[in-house]
Design an enzyme around this catalytic site. Sequence first.
Site, short mmCIF file in Angstrom:
data_model
loop_
_atom_site.label_atom_id
_atom_site.label_comp_id
_atom_site.label_asym_id
_atom_site.label_seq_id
_atom_site.Cartn_x
_atom_site.Cartn_y
_atom_site.Cartn_z
N ARG A 1 2.31 14.01 13.83
CA ARG A 1 1.38 13.43 12.86
C ARG A 1 0.85 12.09 13.38
O ARG A 1 1.63 11.25 13.83
CB ARG A 1 2.08 13.24 11.52
CG ARG A 1 1.14 12.85 10.41
CD ARG A 1 1.87 12.77 9.08
NE ARG A 1 2.83 11.68 9.09
CZ ARG A 1 3.33 11.12 7.98
NH1 ARG A 1 2.97 11.58 6.79
NH2 ARG A 1 4.19 10.13 8.05
N TYR B 1 3.27 -0.03 1.94
CA TYR B 1 3.75 -0.29 3.31
C TYR B 1 2.97 0.51 4.35
O TYR B 1 3.17 0.32 5.54
CB TYR B 1 5.25 -0.01 3.45
CG TYR B 1 5.75 1.26 2.79
CD1 TYR B 1 5.48 2.50 3.36
CD2 TYR B 1 6.46 1.22 1.60
CE1 TYR B 1 5.93 3.67 2.75
CE2 TYR B 1 6.91 2.38 0.98
CZ TYR B 1 6.64 3.61 1.56
OH TYR B 1 7.06 4.76 0.95
C1 LIG Z 1 3.04 11.06 -0.88
C2 LIG Z 1 4.22 10.14 -0.78
N1 LIG Z 1 4.81 9.72 -1.91
C3 LIG Z 1 5.88 8.89 -1.86
C4 LIG Z 1 6.39 8.46 -0.64
C5 LIG Z 1 7.59 7.57 -0.53
O1 LIG Z 1 8.14 7.14 -1.72
P1 LIG Z 1 9.00 5.80 -1.71
O2 LIG Z 1 8.04 4.66 -1.51
O3 LIG Z 1 9.68 5.78 -3.03
O4 LIG Z 1 9.96 5.88 -0.57
C6 LIG Z 1 5.78 8.86 0.54
C7 LIG Z 1 6.32 8.39 1.83
O5 LIG Z 1 5.81 8.58 2.89
C8 LIG Z 1 4.68 9.74 0.47
O6 LIG Z 1 4.11 10.18 1.60
#
Ligand SMILES: Cc1ncc(COP(=O)(O)O)c(C=O)c1O
Length: 418
Positions: free
Chosen positions: A377, A228
């Site tokens: 950010r 996304y």
């Molecule tokens: C490094 C990282 N991992 C995971 C996620 C989000 O995880 P999920 O898609 O399960 O909400 C983010 C969300 O910004 C992220 O920055």
Amino acid sequence: VLRVAEGSDLRARAERLDRDDPLAAVRERFVLPPGVYLDGNSLGLLPRAVAARVAQVVRSEWGEGLIGSWNTAGWFALPLRVGDRIARLVGAPPGSVVAGDSTSVQLFNTLVAAARLRPGRSALVTDVANFPTDGYVAGSVARLLGLDLVLVDPSQPLDLDRVLDRHLAVLTLSHVDYRTGVLHDMTAVTAAAHAAGGVVVWDLAHSAGALPVDLLGADADFAVGCTYKYLNGGPGAPAFGFVHPRWADVAEPPLTGWLGHATPFALEPEYRPAAGAARLRVGTPPVLSMAALDAALDVWDGIDLADVRAKSLALTDLFVEAVQERLAPLRVQPVVPREHARRGSQVCLRHLDAYPVVQALIDRGVVGDFREPDLMRFGFTPLTLRHADVLSAVDVLEDVLRTQAWRHPRFAQRSPVT
Ligand SMILES: Cc1ncc(COP(=O)(O)O)c(C=O)c1O
């Protein structure tokens, strides 16, 4: 006078960069918002083709084709077919990437699968400043499997070296740090973890679609990522999981859902994993989101990720230089690695009142986000931004800071999503 002269130099540079930009026309593939959108690292813009594709899937494939569409419209194959399209963007071979679930779920599944490849080893290592979901999931996996969760600061090489020893089972890191924008050297870190006998799980949330990623070249064992952000799949779009071909038929993901079974419709009582990365599948895929993502990935046709990287660095350089030249007296500090090789596609600015300043910017059409405790950010999406947009954003930021417009009480009100 001096400030105007410097500013105009930057403006001339931005004009030249925009004129020579090989990606200039790509932005027309998107629904473009007014103002300057610097939050594509949270939620990417909507590609124009998506709405019609989703409408067609709803009306025709669902409305008319109903259950038959699992076969006739190829719904069943979507996670691997879309996975192959993502694979091309992250340097993974066909058949090694599965789309589906959330990043958090993919992370849980791959972390446990990775740890199971290293029985008898005790350490699950991650970054002390990793994105919260990564830290929380790693903590839970460690508890579940009786491992020690070891937290390091990987920007300190000695810190990482200290834990790369015979205890290492799994190392998991974000390729690009969500706050500092630090880009890790995937090849070097993976090689060091392998030399210690461990396996590595990379989170590509802030690198997939933002810069060239070479999972196979870096010899990564597993990876996860979301779609996304820089892949424009839409809110809550399916995430993805990668398993290196050497593990694909060996790995034992813990989420043994029926669609990861070798023969789901044989409805056998015992679980037998599918061959290859298909075993990372869990349950029924979200077809509408998957169709939106599939259509969104069309924007990548004909795009060279080397151009994406070059533009990303030009955009962040321009932003940092403009901020340094014009905003230093206003107590704004850029937080971004100076070296290109260490930089992702975002820049944070440190300011004591970052939250209300970001709200005041959004109010004027410059959209970034706030990250605790004091960071504004800004994400730079090379497919949709112009260099001139970067300078417009700095103009607005300068005005908001100089006039102290951010002090209006309405900008201090916290929303649930920051
Ligand atoms: C490094 C990282 N991992 C995971 C996620 C989000 O995880 P999920 O898609 O399960 O909400 C983010 C969300 O910004 C992220 O920055």
